[in-house]
Design an enzyme around this catalytic site. Structure first.
Site, PDB file in Angstrom:
ATOM      1  N   ARG A 522       0.838  -1.199   0.000  1.00 33.36           N
ATOM      2  CA  ARG A 522       0.000   0.000   0.000  1.00 33.36           C
ATOM      3  C   ARG A 522       0.876   1.253   0.000  1.00 33.36           C
ATOM      4  NH1 ARG A 522      -5.694  -0.184   0.812  1.00 33.36           N
ATOM      5  NH2 ARG A 522      -5.558   2.075   0.800  1.00 33.36           N
ATOM      6  N   LYS A 527       6.052   4.131   4.426  1.00 29.33           N
ATOM      7  CA  LYS A 527       6.672   3.069   3.625  1.00 29.33           C
ATOM      8  C   LYS A 527       7.702   3.629   2.646  1.00 29.33           C
ATOM      9  CE  LYS A 527       2.501   0.165   3.879  1.00 29.33           C
ATOM     10  NZ  LYS A 527       2.889  -1.116   4.504  1.00 29.33           N
TER      11      LYS A 527
HETATM   12  C1  26V Z   1      -4.433   1.955   8.480  1.00 23.53           C
HETATM   13  C2  26V Z   1      -4.668   3.281   8.169  1.00 23.53           C
HETATM   14  C3  26V Z   1      -6.040   3.708   7.954  1.00 23.53           C
HETATM   15  C4  26V Z   1      -6.205   5.208   7.861  1.00 23.53           C
HETATM   16  C5  26V Z   1      -5.071   5.880   7.131  1.00 23.53           C
HETATM   17  C6  26V Z   1      -3.751   5.563   7.748  1.00 23.53           C
HETATM   18  C7  26V Z   1      -3.583   4.132   8.031  1.00 23.53           C
HETATM   19  C8  26V Z   1      -2.317   3.623   8.188  1.00 23.53           C
HETATM   20  C9  26V Z   1      -2.115   2.313   8.480  1.00 23.53           C
HETATM   21  C10 26V Z   1      -3.166   1.481   8.639  1.00 23.53           C
HETATM   22  C11 26V Z   1      -2.820   0.066   8.968  1.00 23.53           C
HETATM   23  C12 26V Z   1      -3.952  -0.808   9.252  1.00 23.53           C
HETATM   24  C13 26V Z   1      -3.508  -2.065   9.860  1.00 23.53           C
HETATM   25  C14 26V Z   1      -2.625  -2.887   8.969  1.00 23.53           C
HETATM   26  O1  26V Z   1      -2.968  -3.278   7.870  1.00 23.53           O
HETATM   27  N1  26V Z   1      -1.449  -3.198   9.463  1.00 23.53           N
HETATM   28  C15 26V Z   1      -0.508  -4.077   8.770  1.00 23.53           C
HETATM   29  O2  26V Z   1      -0.707  -5.374   9.278  1.00 23.53           O
HETATM   30  C16 26V Z   1       0.137  -6.318   8.652  1.00 23.53           C
HETATM   31  C17 26V Z   1      -0.238  -7.682   9.195  1.00 23.53           C
HETATM   32  O3  26V Z   1       0.046  -7.766  10.544  1.00 23.53           O
HETATM   33  C18 26V Z   1       1.591  -5.977   8.904  1.00 23.53           C
HETATM   34  O4  26V Z   1       2.405  -6.899   8.232  1.00 23.53           O
HETATM   35  C19 26V Z   1       1.895  -4.562   8.424  1.00 23.53           C
HETATM   36  O5  26V Z   1       3.213  -4.199   8.779  1.00 23.53           O
HETATM   37  C20 26V Z   1       0.906  -3.587   9.028  1.00 23.53           C
HETATM   38  O6  26V Z   1       1.065  -2.295   8.471  1.00 23.53           O
END
Ligand code: 26V
Length: 789
Positions: A522, A527
C-alpha cells in the site's frame, strides 16, 4: 479427484445454468461450471470436518477484512488436482491459466492485515486446526485503480459479476441484528477453506446485510416506488462496500454500523451453537471458545457477548464480564496514531445505546481495579476506555482480553517499551509476540510452479509445502553450479512471464535481462516509496551526466494503491508516474533503466510480481512497519531484501544472514536520538545530489499536471505543512545510506554465481515465515486448541 465425474458435472451445469452445451460455454462460464463442480466434490468432507470439530475447543477469527484473491487456482493446488484439471480443460480446448485469469479477485481487504487473515485461514485448515473465520461479504471490495492524466483514479470493484460459485448461502443460519433505528437480517455465506491435501475443509463465514422485508408493499401500491425501496437500500448499505469514506459523520456512522453488524451476527452465531451443544452452562464457554480480534475493528464483540449473556440469557454482569475476560484476545497491527480507532460516544449512543452502557460499566470496573492498585487519576488516564468524548477501542480490547500480541519481535518490543508501556507494567503476562507468516501454498506452490517443481525434485517429495523448514536442506546446493543455474533460469522465466504481462496490461516494454527491483505494498509516507523515487531520479541525473556509468541494466517496478482521500499518497504516485515518463521516454537513459508503476496492484498481480523479483524493497522508517508480509513472500521466492531494520526485516536478515541482504539506514534507536533536533534542511544543503532531486520537484523538470502537488510534497519534506513538522519519516536522513546500499546491489548483481547463492540462502532460510508456524503458535500459546484428526 475423479476427472470424468467433474467433466460430466460441468456438462450438466452448463445446460442448467447457461442453457447450452459445454462446448459453447464462454471462459467465465467454464470457470463457473468448473468451480461449481469442484464445490460438489468437497461438500461431504466439509461436513465431516465440521462434525469432527464439534468435540473440540475451537478458535474464532473475527476480522473486518479478508484479502482472499482468486479461489480456483489455489483450491486446485490444495486439492492436489491442478495438473489433472489442467489436462481436462485441455481436452475441452482451453488452457487452465486462461480460465484462472477470468476470475475476479475477492478483495475484501485493504492490505497486510486482510491478507494475513487469508493466509491464516489457509494455514488453519492445512494444520487441521478447528478455526472458523467470521467476516463481511462486501458487495464491492477494495476499489479498482487506474491512471489517468498522470494520477490515480478509482472505480467500484464489481467482483460478483460472474456469480460466486465459491460460497454457499446459508439462509437457515440467518440471524437478526438490532440497531436503535432498525433491525436487519444477517445472512451467512460460507466459503470453504480447503486445507492442503484436501482432507480438511474449514469455514469462512461472511455475513451479508438484507432487509427483514424485501420492500414495503403498501408504499409500492401507492406508487411511492423510491420510498418502498428506501429501507432495502439503507440495509444493504451496511455491507455494500469495504471501508466507506470515513471523513464525514454519515460515513463514520456506516463504518461503525458495519463493525457492529459483523460482531453481533458472529456472537449470536457462536452463542446459538454453544447452546445447541452444551446447553447454557455459561461457565464452560471459554473452555470451548477462544475469539481472536483482528485489530480493533471487531472489538465491539466484547460488549456484544456481554449483552447477549446478560440481556438474553439472564446472567449476572460480573459473570458475563469474567467469561469475556477468558475468551477474547487481541492482535495489534500498527502503532500509527491515525490508525488507532477511537469512536465518538455520541455515535454509539445513536446506534446502540445498550452497548455503550455496557462499555461504561466495563470502564467503571477498570477504574475500580486500578484504584485498588493505587493508581491516581493521572496515572490511569492512558488506560481509560472512555475519555475525551470517545471510546478507545484498543484499551477495551487490552483490558478485557486475556492476551494481546504484536506481529513481529521488534513491533512487540515497541508495544511493551513505549506505545503500550502503561499496559505492560499493569499486565506483563498478557503480552505475546506472534511474528507474521505467509502461506507457502499460494505464494510458492501456486505462484511459482517452476520453483516448486525444482524444490520437490531435489527434496524428493512435496512434504516441504506443509513443513517449510525443510527448505533448509537446499543449502547443500550452495556450491552446486548446476542447481544455481537452474534456479536462475527459473527466475529468468518468471521475469519473461511478467514482462509479457506488463507489456499487455500497461503497454510498457521491459527487459527480462535487467535487474527487477520491486517495491509493492500500500502507498503510505511511512513506507517511503518517495525515497525510492528520489533515488531513481538521482540515478537518472547521473546517467544523463555520464552515460557510461557502470551499472547493470535495471527495471524499477512499483505497485501500490493510495487511500482515495490521502492527498499526499496520491502525490507520490503522481511523482513516480512522472519520473517513469521522463525516464522511459529518454532514448539514451532508457537503454539502462526503466520505471514501471503497475496499475491496480492486487493479490493476483502480486502472484506474478513476487516470483519475478530480483530485489525486494522494504524501506519503511524504522519502527513504523509492524511486520510486513510482502517481504516474506519475496524472500521465499529468492529475492534478497533491500531494507531498513524494521518489522520482520530484522528477523528475515536474522535467518538468511546480513551478508545475503542489503540493510541500510537509521535504526529505531538512531531515530529516537535524532528526533528532537532533526533538521532535514541540513541534509538538503549539504548533499548536492539530494538538493538536485528535491529541486526537480519544483523547478519544472517534472510535470505535476498543474496540481501543485509536487510543491506540496517538497514543502512537506523541507518546510513542514500545516502542523506537521518537516520530513516526519526521515526520508532525507536516509537518502545517502540508501544510495550507498544500492551501489552495493549493483556491484553484487554483476557476479551471477554470488547473486544466485544469495537468492538460494533466502529461499532456504524462509521456512520460519510460513503462516503454518504462526498459526500453530496462536493455537498453542493463545487459544489452547489442538489439531483434530
Ligand atoms: C491503516 C490506516 C487507515 C487510515 C489511514 C492511515 C492508516 C495507516 C495504516 C493502517 C494500517 C492498518 C492495519 C494494517 O494493515 N497493518 C498491517 O498489518 C500487517 C499484518 O500484521 C503488517 O504486516 C503490516 O506491517 C501492518 O502495516
Amino acid at each position: 479427484m475423479e476427472k470424468q465425474c467433474i467433466k460430466e458435472y460441468m456438462e450438466m451445469y452448463s445446460k442448467i445454468a447457461y442453457g447450452k452445451n459445454l462446448k459453447y460455454a464462454t471462459k467465465p462460464e467454464i470457470w463457473g461450471a468448473l468451480s461449481t463442480a469442484l464445490m460438489s466434490q468437497i461438500v461431504d468432507k466439509w461436513h465431516d470436518t465440521r462434525k469432527a470439530y464439534k468435540a473440540h475447543k475451537a478458535a474464532y477469527y473475527l476480522s473486518a477484512e479478508y484479502l482472499m484473491g482468486r479461489a480456483l487456482g489455489n483450491n486446485l493446488i490444495n486439492l492436489q488436482a491442478y495438473d489433472e484439471i489442467a489436462e481436462l480443460l485441455k481436452e475441452l480446448g482451453v488452457n487452465v491459466n486462461e480460465i484462472e485469469e477470468v476470475e475476479e479477485d475477492a478483495a475484501l481487504g485493504n492490505g497486510g492485515l486482510g491478507r494475513l487473515a487469508a493466509c491464516f485461514m489457509d494455514s488453519s485448515a492445512t494444520m487441521h486446526l478447528p478455526v472458523q473465520g467470521y467476516g463481511l461479504r462486501y458487495r464491492n471490495g477494495l476499489f479498482k485503480q487506474y491512471f489517468k492524466d498522470g494520477g490515480q483514479l478509482e472505480e467500484a470493484d464489481e467482483w460478483l459479476g460472474y456469480g460466486d460459485p465459491w460460497s454457499i448461502r446459508k439462509d437457515d443460519y440467518t440471524v437478526e441484528v438490532k440497531f436503535q433505528d432498525m433491525t436487519v437480517k444477517a445472512i451467512p455465506y460460507d466459503v470453504p477453506i480447503i486445507g492442503y491435501g484436501g482432507e480438511i475443509i474449514n469455514t469462512l463465514r461472511l455475513w451479508q446485510a438484507e432487509p427483514l422485508c424485501e420492500f414495503n408493499f403498501n408504499l409500492f401500491n401507492n406508487q411511492e416506488y423510491d420510498k418502498a425501496l428506501e429501507e432495502k437500500n439503507r440495509t444493504e448499505d451496511i455491507t455494500r462496500v469495504l471501508y466507506p469514506n470515513d471523513s464525514n459523520d454519515q460515513g463514520k456512522l456506516l463504518r461503525l454500523k458495519q463493525q457492529y453488524f459483523l460482531v453481533s451476527a458472529s456472537m449470536q452465531d457462536i452463542v446459538r451453537d454453544f447452546k445447541k451443544h452444551h446447553g447454557n452452562v455459561w461457565g464452560d464457554f471459554a473452555k470451548w471458545h477462544a475469539i481472536q480480534l483482528n485489530d480493533t475493528h471487531p472489538v465491539l464483540a466484547i460488549p456484544e457477548l456481554i449483552r447477549i449473556l446478560v440481556d438474553e440469557e439472564g446472567e449476572e454482569f460480573d459473570k458475563a464480564l469474567d467469561i469475556a475476560r477468558t475468551t477474547f484476545a487481541y492482535t495489534n497491527h500498527t502503532i500509527l496514531q491515525e490508525a488507532l480507532e477511537k469512536w465518538d460516544i455520541r455515535l454509539m449512543e445513536i446506534l446502540f445505546p445498550r452497548i455503550l452502557q455496557i462499555i461504561k460499566a466495563i470502564d467503571e470496573r477498570l477504574q475500580t481495579e486500578l484504584g485498588h492498585k493505587g493508581y491516581t487519576m493521572e496515572k490511569m488516564n492512558p488506560c481509560l476506555i472512555l475519555k475525551d468524548g470517545k471510546v478507545h477501542m484498543a484499551n477495551l480490547a487490552i483490558y478485557v482480553g486475556f492476551a494481546l500480541n504484536g506481529v513481529a519481535k521488534l513491533h512487540t518490543e515497541i508495544l511493551k517499551e513505549t506505545e503500550l508501556h502503561h499496559w505492560y507494567t499493569l499486565y506483563p503476562y498478557k503480552f505475546q509476540n506472534k511474528t507474521n507468516g505467509i502461506t507457502p501454498r499460494r505464494w510458492l506452490v501456486l505462484a511459482n510452479r517452476e520453483l516448486a517443481h525444482l524444490i520437490t525434485n531435489r527434496l524428493g517429495n512435496e512434504s516441504w509445502a506443509m513443513d517449510l523448514t525443510k527448505l533448509k536442506q537446499l543449502t547443500k546446493y550452495i556450491e552446486d553450479e548446476g542447481f544455481l543455474e537452474e534456479l536462475m533460469a527459473i527466475k529468468h522465466e518468471k521475469k519473461v512471464q511478467l514482462a509479457h504481462y506488463i507489456e499487455e496490461k500497461e503497454g510498457i516494454t521491459i527487459d527480462p535481462d535487467s535487474l527487477f527491483d520491486i517495491q509493492v505494498k500500500r502507498l503510505h509516507e511511512y513506507k517511503r516509496q518517495h525515497l525510492n523515487a528520489l533515488y531513481i531520479l538521482d540515478l537518472y541525473f547521473r546517467l544523463k551526466e555520464n552515460p557510461e556509468l557502470d551499472i547493470p541494466k535495471v527495471t524499477f517496478i512499483f505497485g501500490a494503491k493510495a487511500f482515495p482521500g490521502y492527498y499526499r499518497a496520491k502525490s507520490i504516485i503522481r511523482l513516480i508516474l512522472a519520473i517513469a515518463d521522463l525516464i522511459n521516454k529518454d532514448e539514451g537513459v532508457s537503454k539502462k533503466m526503466k520505471v514501471v508503476f503497475v496499475s491496480n496492484y492486487n493479490v493476483s498481480y502480486a502472484q506474478k510480481l513476487v516470483p519475478a523479483a530480483d530485489l525486494s524493497k522494504q524501506i519503511s522508517t524504522a519502527g513504523k512497519e509492524a511486520s510486513g508480509t510482502g517481504n516474506m513472500k519475496l524472500m521465499l521466492n529468492g529475492a534478497p531484501t533491500f531494507g531498513t531494520y524494521d518489522g520482520a526485516n530484522v528477523e528475515i536478515v536474522g535467518e538468511s544472514g546480513e551478508e545475503n541482504n542489503f540493510i541500510f539506514g537509521l535504526r529505531v534507536e538512531d531515530i529516537e536520538k535524532l528526533q528532537n533536533n532533526y533538521n532535514p534542511r541540513a541534509y538538503y544543503e549539504q548533499n548536492p545530489d539530494l538538493k538536485r532531486v528535491l529541486d526537480a520537484l519544483v523547478d519544472g523538470t517534472l510535470n505535476d499536471g498543474g496540481t501543485g502537488c509536487f510543491r506540496e510534497l517538497y514543502d512537506s519534506l523541507l518546510n513542514g505543512v500545516n502542523w506537521d513538522r518537516a520530513d516526519q519519516y526521515y526520508v532525507l536522513a536516509d537518502f545517502k545510506a540508501f544510495k550507498e546500499e544500492q551501489e552495493k546491489v549493483f556491484e553484487a548483481y554483476k557476479n551471477k554465481k554470488k547473486w544466485a547463492q544469495m537468492s538460494l540462502m533466502n529461499i532456504a532460510n524462509s521456512g520460519v515465515f510460513s503462516s503454518d508456524r504462526t498459526i500453530m503458535q496462536y493455537a498453542n500459546e493463545i487459544w489452547g486448541i489442538n489439531p483434530v484428526e
